[in-house]
Design an enzyme around this catalytic site. Structure first.
Site, PDB file in Angstrom:
ATOM      1  N   ASP A  11       0.714  -1.091   0.014  1.00 56.52           N
ATOM      2  CA  ASP A  11       0.009  -0.009   0.022  1.00 56.52           C
ATOM      3  C   ASP A  11       0.956   1.317   0.041  1.00 56.52           C
ATOM      4  OD1 ASP A  11      -2.345  -1.626   0.068  1.00 56.52           O
ATOM      5  OD2 ASP A  11      -2.659  -1.198   2.148  1.00 56.52           O
ATOM      6  N   ASP A 130     -13.953  -4.962  -3.036  1.00 55.30           N
ATOM      7  CA  ASP A 130     -13.639  -4.862  -1.472  1.00 55.30           C
ATOM      8  C   ASP A 130     -15.121  -5.357  -1.124  1.00 55.30           C
ATOM      9  OD1 ASP A 130     -11.210  -3.818  -1.528  1.00 55.30           O
ATOM     10  OD2 ASP A 130     -11.854  -1.761  -1.366  1.00 55.30           O
TER      11      ASP A 130
END
Lengths: 250, 192
Positions: A11, A130
């Protein structure tokens, strides 16, 4: 035999690697290039870089980073975060990304998947989903997990495939950051419903979790971040373990 | 000098990056003279066959490629375009290799994406590899096995993972994305 892929995810925020727990509470986990090179040396099969602040911040830092990654590493890598147009994709592919990952923008405008697939090929379009189990259903969330959508996860995955996605990256928000294992049920449902590769993400905390997801679902890759960043599970040790369990591993 | 053929396909800078890591300089070019004067030529590509073929013909690059006398390596779409034809967009191709390119039946996950090994391996391009070496594939179409096949991979069915005819070499997998093994294969090609 085609091997199952072990995929560390980095990330990225402002050109640095971070990892959020349940998508908030971010900690710094180092320089992305150094981490990436180290993962390649350890035997990672692919890498994913997600620019978690890209939707609101300047893109040029990311493009420069992608160029440096492409020069330094010799395995495929995906870049995601804040991709809203074919032009965004063109810049990333030109910089050296092998695939791009779409999330909120694909939900907002599903034709974007087709536009990118037509221009650059399905193989470079990853649709990241997600998902969270809520009111007896696996639903799709966008905007870094902050916004519930009316979409159910399996239907959205099938739609993405029809529109030209080459791969699904499925993250369970219920499991992400918990280290309690991948969400096997929804991973199995999605990977059985589509005929493109599915990467399982969210919840990996032990070597057994990877064995379970490869044995109990059709996922062809397992993605994790913090357990690799902090060296909790060294990749060579994970791969040796999976080989001993007769799972096809490079 | 090594020439990398410039056309409307992705992945071209990846090949240049891989060559730099091995210490080789290269130019990305669609100029006939530069291509024909190069010591080695790489014909890479990720993309769609019919639009790629159309572009090559428009630029006259189809004739240039056929005129190359030095070693040339086609990668992925490059390999497919070196065959007689492909089912992708029902496209007539360069006809260097006497075989057809077909779409994988959807009996397994398509595209064939990830690391896979060979069931047969021979020739100069793939020398010095371990028999269980894994390389990175990503494709939905495959070249059928033929007399020019030098490496076979088995996914859904056995297909040509690499081919050679005279100075024309090709791989379906991506050596530039296949870690150390890929670098060995590129080195083998560059040292031909």
């Amino acid at each position: 035999m085609l091997k199952k892929r072990i995929i560390p995810c980095l990330d990225i925020k402002d050109g640095r690697t971070v990892k959020g727990i349940n998508f908030v509470d971010i900690q710094d986990a180092g320089d992305p290039i150094e981490l990436a090179k180290n993962y390649v040396k350890q035997g990672a099969d692919e890498l994913v870089f997600l620019d978690i602040t890209a939707t609101i911040e300047n893109r040029s830092t990311l493009i420069e980073l992608v160029k440096r990654i492409a020069k330094e590493i010799n395995i495929p890598f995906t870049v995601g975060g804040g991709i809203n147009s074919v032009e965004d994709v063109a810049r990333l592919i030109e910089a050296g990304a092998d695939k791009v990952s779409l999330n909120s923008s694909a939900v907002k405008r599903p034709e974007l998947i087709t536009e990118i697939a037509n221009q650059f090929g399905s193989q470079c379009v990853v649709v990241a989903i997600d998902t969270k189990f809520e009111n007896d259903e696996w639903k799709v969330f966008v905007h870094g997990g902050r916004t519930l959508t009316p979409l159910t996860t399996v239907n959205w995955a099938k739609r993405a495939e029809q529109l030209g996605a080459g791969e699904i990256l499925l993250t369970s928000m219920n499991n992400d950051g918990t280290k309690a294992g991948f969400a096997l049920e929804i991973t199995n449902n999605v990977s059985s419903a589509v005929n493109i590769p599915v990467i399982a993400s969210g919840g990996a905390g032990s070597k057994e979790h990877f064995k379970n997801v490869f044995e109990q679902t059709k996922a062809t890759g397992g993605l994790a971040a913090s357990i690799f960043h902090y060296g909790e599970i060294p990749i060579p040790e994970l791969k040796n373990y999976l080989k001993e369990q007769n799972i096809a591993i490079r | 000098m090594i020439a990398i053929i410039k056309y409307n396909a992705g992945n071209i800078s990846s090949v240049q990056n891989a060559l730099s890591r091995l210490g080789y300089e290269s130019i990305i070019t669609d100029d006939e003279t530069q291509i024909l004067n190069a010591d080695k030529v790489i014909f890479p590509g990720v993309g769609e066959a019919s639009s790629a073929m159309k572009y090559l013909i428009e630029k006259g690059l189809d004739k240039t490629i056929l005129a190359i006398k030095k070693p040339i390596l086609g990668i992925c779409l490059g390999q497919q375009l070196m065959c007689e034809s492909t089912e992708e967009g029902d496209t007539a191709c360069l006809g260097i290799f006497n075989t057809q390119v077909k779409k994988f039946p959807a009996t397994e996950i398509v595209p064939h994406m990830g690391w896979n090994s060979f069931t047969k391996i021979e020739g100069e391009l793939l020398k010095n590899l371990q028999p269980n070496a894994d390389v990175y594939f990503v494709h939905s179409y495959y070249a059928e096995i033929n007399a020019q096949t030098t490496a076979v991979c088995d996914y859904i069915k056995p297909f040509s993972a690499a081919m050679q005819k005279d100075n024309f070499y090709a791989t379906q997998f991506h050596p530039e994305k296949s870690a150390d093994i890929g670098e060995q294969i590129l080195k083998n090609f560059l040292e031909l």
